[in-house]
Scaffold this motif. Structure first.
Motif, mmCIF file in Angstrom:
data_model
loop_
_atom_site.group_PDB
_atom_site.id
_atom_site.type_symbol
_atom_site.label_atom_id
_atom_site.label_comp_id
_atom_site.label_asym_id
_atom_site.label_seq_id
_atom_site.Cartn_x
_atom_site.Cartn_y
_atom_site.Cartn_z
ATOM 1 N N ARG A 7 0.842 -1.196 0.000
ATOM 2 C CA ARG A 7 0.000 0.000 0.000
ATOM 3 C C ARG A 7 0.872 1.239 0.000
ATOM 4 O O ARG A 7 2.100 1.168 0.144
ATOM 5 C CB ARG A 7 -0.894 -0.007 1.246
ATOM 6 C CG ARG A 7 -1.878 -1.144 1.241
ATOM 7 C CD ARG A 7 -2.670 -1.278 2.511
ATOM 8 N NE ARG A 7 -2.899 -0.027 3.207
ATOM 9 C CZ ARG A 7 -3.891 0.187 4.035
ATOM 10 N NH1 ARG A 7 -4.745 -0.756 4.290
ATOM 11 N NH2 ARG A 7 -4.028 1.332 4.639
ATOM 12 N N ALA A 8 0.244 2.394 -0.131
ATOM 13 C CA ALA A 8 0.966 3.661 -0.160
ATOM 14 C C ALA A 8 1.712 3.922 1.148
ATOM 15 O O ALA A 8 2.769 4.551 1.153
ATOM 16 C CB ALA A 8 -0.003 4.811 -0.450
ATOM 17 N N ASP A 9 1.182 3.397 2.260
ATOM 18 C CA ASP A 9 1.842 3.609 3.553
ATOM 19 C C ASP A 9 2.989 2.621 3.789
ATOM 20 O O ASP A 9 3.633 2.642 4.834
ATOM 21 C CB ASP A 9 0.823 3.542 4.698
ATOM 22 C CG ASP A 9 0.192 2.161 4.849
ATOM 23 O OD1 ASP A 9 0.533 1.232 4.086
ATOM 24 O OD2 ASP A 9 -0.655 2.008 5.753
#
Length: 114
Positions: A7-9
């Motif tokens: 994911r982006a995180d």
């Protein structure tokens, strides 16, 4: 197909990917239609259930082992107790026999009637 996607995180999560090709009039692939479904919770739940099943399937074996060990220990204690009783009885018998066969000797000054 199940894959882990980042994911982006920066965290990774399990996804189920499905895709089918779009074909033109001549049958050539002109594109794809697909989905990515987040299945992280389902994977965690399945893993948890598998762990519980493993623990439950080994529980009867552990219980049987504990029962067997308990029986073996009880038999061993019983044999040890019998052996100790036999030693004690043998010691008492030896002492009694020795005392009965050994004449009592008294000092001359303690003879009755003198």
């Amino acid at each position: 197909m199940e894959v882990r996607l980042r994911r982006a995180d920066g965290s990774y999560r399990w996804h189920l990917k499905r895709a089918v090709p779009l074909r033109d009039a001549e049958g050539r692939v002109s594109g794809w239609i697909g989905t990515n479904t987040d299945i992280e919770e389902q994977k965690n739940t399945a893993q948890h259930h598998a762990m519980l099943n493993r623990n439950q399937s080994s529980a009867p074996l552990a219980s049987a082992a504990q029962t067997w060990c308990g029986i073996a220990w009880a038999k061993l204690r019983n044999r040890m107790s019998l052996a100790a009783s036999a030693r004690s009885a043998h010691t008492r018998a030896v002492v009694s026999t020795t005392m009965a066969t050994t004449p009592a000797t008294l000092p001359a000054s303690s003879t009755i009637g003198e």
